[in-house]
Motif scaffolding. Structure first.
Motif, mmCIF file in Angstrom:
data_model
loop_
_atom_site.group_PDB
_atom_site.id
_atom_site.type_symbol
_atom_site.label_atom_id
_atom_site.label_comp_id
_atom_site.label_asym_id
_atom_site.label_seq_id
_atom_site.Cartn_x
_atom_site.Cartn_y
_atom_site.Cartn_z
ATOM 1 N N LEU A 107 0.812 -1.212 0.000
ATOM 2 C CA LEU A 107 0.000 0.000 0.000
ATOM 3 C C LEU A 107 0.849 1.266 0.000
ATOM 4 O O LEU A 107 0.677 2.145 -0.817
ATOM 5 C CB LEU A 107 -0.938 0.015 1.203
ATOM 6 C CG LEU A 107 -1.807 1.272 1.307
ATOM 7 C CD1 LEU A 107 -2.785 1.325 0.140
ATOM 8 C CD2 LEU A 107 -2.530 1.322 2.609
ATOM 9 N N LEU A 108 1.778 1.324 0.924
ATOM 10 C CA LEU A 108 2.557 2.547 1.069
ATOM 11 C C LEU A 108 3.692 2.658 0.064
ATOM 12 O O LEU A 108 4.257 3.726 -0.107
ATOM 13 C CB LEU A 108 3.131 2.635 2.493
ATOM 14 C CG LEU A 108 2.112 2.641 3.631
ATOM 15 C CD1 LEU A 108 2.837 2.705 4.966
ATOM 16 C CD2 LEU A 108 1.135 3.785 3.488
ATOM 17 N N LYS A 109 4.028 1.538 -0.557
ATOM 18 C CA LYS A 109 5.150 1.495 -1.509
ATOM 19 C C LYS A 109 6.435 1.996 -0.852
ATOM 20 O O LYS A 109 7.243 2.671 -1.468
ATOM 21 C CB LYS A 109 4.851 2.315 -2.769
ATOM 22 C CG LYS A 109 3.570 1.960 -3.460
ATOM 23 C CD LYS A 109 3.640 0.605 -4.084
ATOM 24 C CE LYS A 109 2.404 0.330 -4.894
ATOM 25 N NZ LYS A 109 1.749 -0.882 -4.536
ATOM 26 N N ASP A 110 6.606 1.632 0.424
ATOM 27 C CA ASP A 110 7.783 2.040 1.191
ATOM 28 C C ASP A 110 8.673 0.825 1.377
ATOM 29 O O ASP A 110 8.442 -0.001 2.248
ATOM 30 C CB ASP A 110 7.357 2.617 2.544
ATOM 31 C CG ASP A 110 8.535 3.062 3.382
ATOM 32 O OD1 ASP A 110 9.665 3.108 2.849
ATOM 33 O OD2 ASP A 110 8.332 3.359 4.568
ATOM 34 N N PHE A 111 9.697 0.716 0.550
ATOM 35 C CA PHE A 111 10.597 -0.423 0.616
ATOM 36 C C PHE A 111 11.805 -0.132 1.497
ATOM 37 O O PHE A 111 12.448 -1.055 1.970
ATOM 38 C CB PHE A 111 11.058 -0.813 -0.785
ATOM 39 C CG PHE A 111 9.952 -1.396 -1.613
ATOM 40 C CD1 PHE A 111 9.757 -2.754 -1.663
ATOM 41 C CD2 PHE A 111 9.102 -0.581 -2.339
ATOM 42 C CE1 PHE A 111 8.738 -3.309 -2.415
ATOM 43 C CE2 PHE A 111 8.082 -1.112 -3.093
ATOM 44 C CZ PHE A 111 7.894 -2.483 -3.136
ATOM 45 N N SER A 112 12.123 1.134 1.710
ATOM 46 C CA SER A 112 13.329 1.460 2.470
ATOM 47 C C SER A 112 13.201 1.075 3.938
ATOM 48 O O SER A 112 14.115 0.472 4.502
ATOM 49 C CB SER A 112 13.680 2.944 2.327
ATOM 50 O OG SER A 112 12.616 3.743 2.802
ATOM 51 N N LEU A 113 12.079 1.382 4.562
ATOM 52 C CA LEU A 113 11.893 1.019 5.965
ATOM 53 C C LEU A 113 11.863 -0.502 6.120
ATOM 54 O O LEU A 113 12.453 -1.055 7.056
ATOM 55 C CB LEU A 113 10.608 1.634 6.521
ATOM 56 C CG LEU A 113 10.323 1.357 7.997
ATOM 57 C CD1 LEU A 113 11.453 1.891 8.867
ATOM 58 C CD2 LEU A 113 9.003 1.979 8.405
ATOM 59 N N PHE A 114 11.213 -1.191 5.208
ATOM 60 C CA PHE A 114 11.162 -2.655 5.223
ATOM 61 C C PHE A 114 12.566 -3.235 5.077
ATOM 62 O O PHE A 114 12.933 -4.177 5.776
ATOM 63 C CB PHE A 114 10.247 -3.146 4.105
ATOM 64 C CG PHE A 114 10.070 -4.636 4.070
ATOM 65 C CD1 PHE A 114 9.323 -5.279 5.046
ATOM 66 C CD2 PHE A 114 10.642 -5.386 3.068
ATOM 67 C CE1 PHE A 114 9.152 -6.656 5.020
ATOM 68 C CE2 PHE A 114 10.475 -6.755 3.032
ATOM 69 C CZ PHE A 114 9.731 -7.393 4.003
ATOM 70 N N SER A 115 13.378 -2.659 4.198
ATOM 71 C CA SER A 115 14.749 -3.137 3.979
ATOM 72 C C SER A 115 15.607 -2.926 5.218
ATOM 73 O O SER A 115 16.325 -3.832 5.654
ATOM 74 C CB SER A 115 15.381 -2.403 2.791
ATOM 75 O OG SER A 115 14.629 -2.621 1.625
ATOM 76 N N ILE A 116 15.496 -1.751 5.796
ATOM 77 C CA ILE A 116 16.284 -1.441 7.000
ATOM 78 C C ILE A 116 15.877 -2.356 8.152
ATOM 79 O O ILE A 116 16.731 -2.880 8.875
ATOM 80 C CB ILE A 116 16.124 0.049 7.378
ATOM 81 C CG1 ILE A 116 16.799 0.923 6.335
ATOM 82 C CG2 ILE A 116 16.684 0.332 8.762
ATOM 83 C CD1 ILE A 116 16.445 2.389 6.434
ATOM 84 N N SER A 117 14.580 -2.562 8.328
ATOM 85 C CA SER A 117 14.118 -3.407 9.427
ATOM 86 C C SER A 117 14.555 -4.863 9.231
ATOM 87 O O SER A 117 14.863 -5.548 10.202
ATOM 88 C CB SER A 117 12.608 -3.303 9.612
ATOM 89 O OG SER A 117 11.925 -3.839 8.516
ATOM 90 N N ASN A 118 14.618 -5.342 7.990
ATOM 91 C CA ASN A 118 15.101 -6.707 7.732
ATOM 92 C C ASN A 118 16.553 -6.874 8.161
ATOM 93 O O ASN A 118 16.902 -7.851 8.820
ATOM 94 C CB ASN A 118 14.981 -7.052 6.247
ATOM 95 C CG ASN A 118 13.723 -7.805 5.924
ATOM 96 O OD1 ASN A 118 12.993 -8.226 6.808
ATOM 97 N ND2 ASN A 118 13.466 -7.976 4.649
ATOM 98 N N VAL A 119 17.378 -5.936 7.782
ATOM 99 C CA VAL A 119 18.795 -6.009 8.138
ATOM 100 C C VAL A 119 18.966 -5.853 9.647
ATOM 101 O O VAL A 119 19.759 -6.573 10.266
ATOM 102 C CB VAL A 119 19.620 -4.945 7.373
ATOM 103 C CG1 VAL A 119 21.050 -4.883 7.888
ATOM 104 C CG2 VAL A 119 19.600 -5.235 5.882
#
Length: 189
Positions: free
Chosen positions: A145-157
């Motif tokens: 929905l939000l098309k926010d991949f940066s926060l998802f990427s940071i949280s994964n790492v």
């Protein structure tokens, strides 16, 4: 290059780099933990992790339905319907995860005749299911929905790094029980 294409390239690159780092840390963590646990205890942990893996199917396709419906209603400009779909999906997703986790919890405490390590593992897995499914929903919501991949990427790492830092000492000090408790802690982060 348009702004849209640049954003897609940046998001794709950050997500792929984050996934490679996370997976690399997970492989290294697994190799180290395997050295600390005897094969029987490691087998118990892997067997219990199957339940966590299957928990990703418990929502029965809600994420796909959410993604399709959300994008449609978002494109229509119907924010009220978007909010309703998000809320309904989250409620059903959480409810199904909770039912699955409660079934495992009840089995561990009242039905299972297994060893204390197995029972502890089942209780911990039931807690991890709830945490991991909430994180999975948040990740799908952010990316769909939000098309926010940066926060998802940071949280994964960040989660992979914390898992590495927390699980290895606990595996060394407390064997499989340390791995179980550490995994629950990491799931809650």
């Amino acid at each position: 290059m348009t702004t849209q294409k640049l954003k897609i390239l940046k998001d794709t690159a950050s997500l792929n780099i984050a996934l490679i780092i996370s997976q690399g840390l997970a492989v290294l963590q697994t190799l180290i933990i395997m050295r600390f646990l005897d094969p029987a205890m490691y087998g118990i942990w892997l067997g219990l992790m199957i339940l966590l893996s299957y928990s990703s199917y418990v929502h029965m396709g809600m994420e796909h339905g959410m993604a399709v419906r959300l994008l449609y209603h978002q494109g229509q400009g119907n924010e009220k319907r978007v909010t309703q779909i998000q809320d309904t999906t989250f409620t059903v997703w959480s409810g199904l995860s909770l039912i699955f986790a409660l079934c495992i919890f009840v089995y561990a405490l009242f039905i299972s005749q297994a060893s204390s390590v197995h029972r502890l593992g089942l209780v911990i897995i039931s807690g991890m299911i709830i945490c991991e499914q909430q994180i999975a929903f948040l990740g799908r919501w952010q990316t769909s929905l939000l098309k926010d991949f940066s926060l998802f990427s940071i949280s994964n790492v960040l989660r992979a790094s914390l898992s590495f830092i927390i699980l290895i000492p606990l595996a060394y000090l407390y064997n499989v029980k340390g791995v179980m408790i550490g995994a629950l802690v990491v799931s809650g982060l």
